[in-house]
Design a protein around this motif. Sequence first.
Motif, PDB file in Angstrom:
ATOM      1  N   ASN A  24      -5.451   7.240 -10.849  1.00 17.95           N
ATOM      2  CA  ASN A  24      -6.233   6.637  -9.771  1.00 17.95           C
ATOM      3  C   ASN A  24      -7.404   5.860 -10.397  1.00 17.95           C
ATOM      4  O   ASN A  24      -7.532   5.790 -11.612  1.00 17.95           O
ATOM      5  CB  ASN A  24      -6.697   7.703  -8.768  1.00 17.95           C
ATOM      6  CG  ASN A  24      -7.560   8.765  -9.423  1.00 17.95           C
ATOM      7  OD1 ASN A  24      -8.196   8.535 -10.443  1.00 17.95           O
ATOM      8  ND2 ASN A  24      -7.581   9.946  -8.832  1.00 17.95           N
ATOM      9  N   GLN A  43     -11.403  -2.308  -9.171  1.00 22.30           N
ATOM     10  CA  GLN A  43     -10.670  -2.231  -7.902  1.00 22.30           C
ATOM     11  C   GLN A  43     -10.201  -3.614  -7.442  1.00 22.30           C
ATOM     12  O   GLN A  43      -9.097  -3.760  -6.936  1.00 22.30           O
ATOM     13  CB  GLN A  43     -11.549  -1.579  -6.821  1.00 22.30           C
ATOM     14  CG  GLN A  43     -11.669  -0.076  -7.033  1.00 22.30           C
ATOM     15  CD  GLN A  43     -12.712   0.561  -6.125  1.00 22.30           C
ATOM     16  OE1 GLN A  43     -13.844   0.090  -6.044  1.00 22.30           O
ATOM     17  NE2 GLN A  43     -12.329   1.626  -5.460  1.00 22.30           N
ATOM     18  N   ARG A  47      -6.332  -4.702  -6.963  1.00 22.11           N
ATOM     19  CA  ARG A  47      -5.867  -5.251  -5.683  1.00 22.11           C
ATOM     20  C   ARG A  47      -5.079  -6.548  -5.923  1.00 22.11           C
ATOM     21  O   ARG A  47      -4.013  -6.748  -5.346  1.00 22.11           O
ATOM     22  CB  ARG A  47      -7.070  -5.503  -4.771  1.00 22.11           C
ATOM     23  CG  ARG A  47      -6.780  -5.245  -3.312  1.00 22.11           C
ATOM     24  CD  ARG A  47      -7.958  -5.292  -2.351  1.00 22.11           C
ATOM     25  NE  ARG A  47      -9.215  -5.780  -2.865  1.00 22.11           N
ATOM     26  CZ  ARG A  47     -10.258  -4.999  -3.191  1.00 22.11           C
ATOM     27  NH1 ARG A  47     -10.194  -3.694  -3.047  1.00 22.11           N
ATOM     28  NH2 ARG A  47     -11.373  -5.525  -3.645  1.00 22.11           N
ATOM     29  N   GLU A  50      -1.753  -5.765  -7.485  1.00 22.44           N
ATOM     30  CA  GLU A  50      -0.860  -5.158  -6.495  1.00 22.44           C
ATOM     31  C   GLU A  50      -0.295  -6.233  -5.572  1.00 22.44           C
ATOM     32  O   GLU A  50       0.898  -6.246  -5.273  1.00 22.44           O
ATOM     33  CB  GLU A  50      -1.622  -4.101  -5.690  1.00 22.44           C
ATOM     34  CG  GLU A  50      -0.740  -3.368  -4.711  1.00 22.44           C
ATOM     35  CD  GLU A  50      -1.492  -2.421  -3.795  1.00 22.44           C
ATOM     36  OE1 GLU A  50      -0.843  -1.890  -2.884  1.00 22.44           O
ATOM     37  OE2 GLU A  50      -2.707  -2.236  -3.969  1.00 22.44           O
ATOM     38  N   ARG A  57       0.960   0.598  -5.944  1.00 24.34           N
ATOM     39  CA  ARG A  57       0.104   1.744  -5.604  1.00 24.34           C
ATOM     40  C   ARG A  57       0.989   2.756  -4.897  1.00 24.34           C
ATOM     41  O   ARG A  57       1.699   2.435  -3.948  1.00 24.34           O
ATOM     42  CB  ARG A  57      -1.036   1.274  -4.681  1.00 24.34           C
ATOM     43  CG  ARG A  57      -2.030   2.357  -4.321  1.00 24.34           C
ATOM     44  CD  ARG A  57      -3.302   1.749  -3.723  1.00 24.34           C
ATOM     45  NE  ARG A  57      -3.028   0.668  -2.790  1.00 24.34           N
ATOM     46  CZ  ARG A  57      -2.920   0.836  -1.467  1.00 24.34           C
ATOM     47  NH1 ARG A  57      -3.049   2.027  -0.928  1.00 24.34           N
ATOM     48  NH2 ARG A  57      -2.682  -0.195  -0.686  1.00 24.34           N
ATOM     49  N   ASN A  61      -3.147   7.083  -4.123  1.00 23.45           N
ATOM     50  CA  ASN A  61      -3.794   5.870  -4.648  1.00 23.45           C
ATOM     51  C   ASN A  61      -3.721   5.783  -6.168  1.00 23.45           C
ATOM     52  O   ASN A  61      -4.691   5.457  -6.839  1.00 23.45           O
ATOM     53  CB  ASN A  61      -5.247   5.763  -4.167  1.00 23.45           C
ATOM     54  CG  ASN A  61      -5.310   5.347  -2.712  1.00 23.45           C
ATOM     55  OD1 ASN A  61      -4.484   4.554  -2.248  1.00 23.45           O
ATOM     56  ND2 ASN A  61      -6.261   5.895  -1.986  1.00 23.45           N
ATOM     57  N   ARG A  62      -2.551   6.107  -6.698  1.00 19.92           N
ATOM     58  CA  ARG A  62      -2.321   6.020  -8.137  1.00 19.92           C
ATOM     59  C   ARG A  62      -1.501   4.766  -8.417  1.00 19.92           C
ATOM     60  O   ARG A  62      -0.725   4.331  -7.565  1.00 19.92           O
ATOM     61  CB  ARG A  62      -1.597   7.269  -8.633  1.00 19.92           C
ATOM     62  CG  ARG A  62      -2.465   8.501  -8.488  1.00 19.92           C
ATOM     63  CD  ARG A  62      -1.776   9.798  -8.864  1.00 19.92           C
ATOM     64  NE  ARG A  62      -2.699  10.904  -8.656  1.00 19.92           N
ATOM     65  CZ  ARG A  62      -3.665  11.237  -9.498  1.00 19.92           C
ATOM     66  NH1 ARG A  62      -3.827  10.560 -10.615  1.00 19.92           N
ATOM     67  NH2 ARG A  62      -4.472  12.244  -9.243  1.00 19.92           N
ATOM     68  N   TYR A  63      -1.679   4.213  -9.601  1.00 18.49           N
ATOM     69  CA  TYR A  63      -1.048   2.937  -9.927  1.00 18.49           C
ATOM     70  C   TYR A  63       0.023   3.103 -11.001  1.00 18.49           C
ATOM     71  O   TYR A  63      -0.153   3.868 -11.945  1.00 18.49           O
ATOM     72  CB  TYR A  63      -2.115   1.938 -10.388  1.00 18.49           C
ATOM     73  CG  TYR A  63      -3.038   1.554  -9.263  1.00 18.49           C
ATOM     74  CD1 TYR A  63      -2.731   0.496  -8.418  1.00 18.49           C
ATOM     75  CD2 TYR A  63      -4.197   2.281  -9.014  1.00 18.49           C
ATOM     76  CE1 TYR A  63      -3.563   0.153  -7.359  1.00 18.49           C
ATOM     77  CE2 TYR A  63      -5.037   1.952  -7.955  1.00 18.49           C
ATOM     78  CZ  TYR A  63      -4.712   0.887  -7.133  1.00 18.49           C
ATOM     79  OH  TYR A  63      -5.525   0.563  -6.077  1.00 18.49           O
TER      80      TYR A  63
END
Length: 185
Positions: A24, A43, A47, A50, A57, A61-63
């Motif tokens: 996260n 962040q 975004r 993503e 994501r 809320n982990r990438y």
Amino acid sequence: NRRPEKLDDRILTLLGQKNYTPANVPEMLRFLHLPPNRQQELQAVLRELEQSGKIARVKGNRYIQPLEADLIPGRLRINRQGKGFLQPDDTNLKEIVIADSDTSTAMDGDRVLIRLNVKAQGLRTQADEKDTGKVIRILNRKRMRMVGTLKRGDRFLYVIPDDPRMQHDIYVPEARDVGRQPNIG
């Protein structure tokens, strides 16, 4: 005089490491050796990545890298029967079929993230059988304007789109303080 590596490149490198586990934002700050005052910048870059489909994501809320979770970004095409076809961003991947029940609220031309359906392993699996998937997120809308007919339901307004490729009616909230009533029809 080496150019400092851009944050988006550093993130993609991190996610591509063999021992990477989905992280996260606070964990990523630590992994990337960034001070806490760069959290908003991180962040914002996450975004953007993503929305471009380069990262995904997931729960908590982990990438992750999209393919790690059978997630594939691409452009959705929808035919008049409502069936979808994903044209993956990765040109090495073949077109993926999306059933009309699996397009969510995505519309023709939207960039979406789909999850591949797991194929049943068995004797009957055809070699030429197309991959199928389900839309799990809309990355970018192709169009923000819609042409259709405004109708009034029991409790709300909705628009029936003129474009036959758009299978869903669109809910329209009641206008507030505009001084005129909606023009039904």
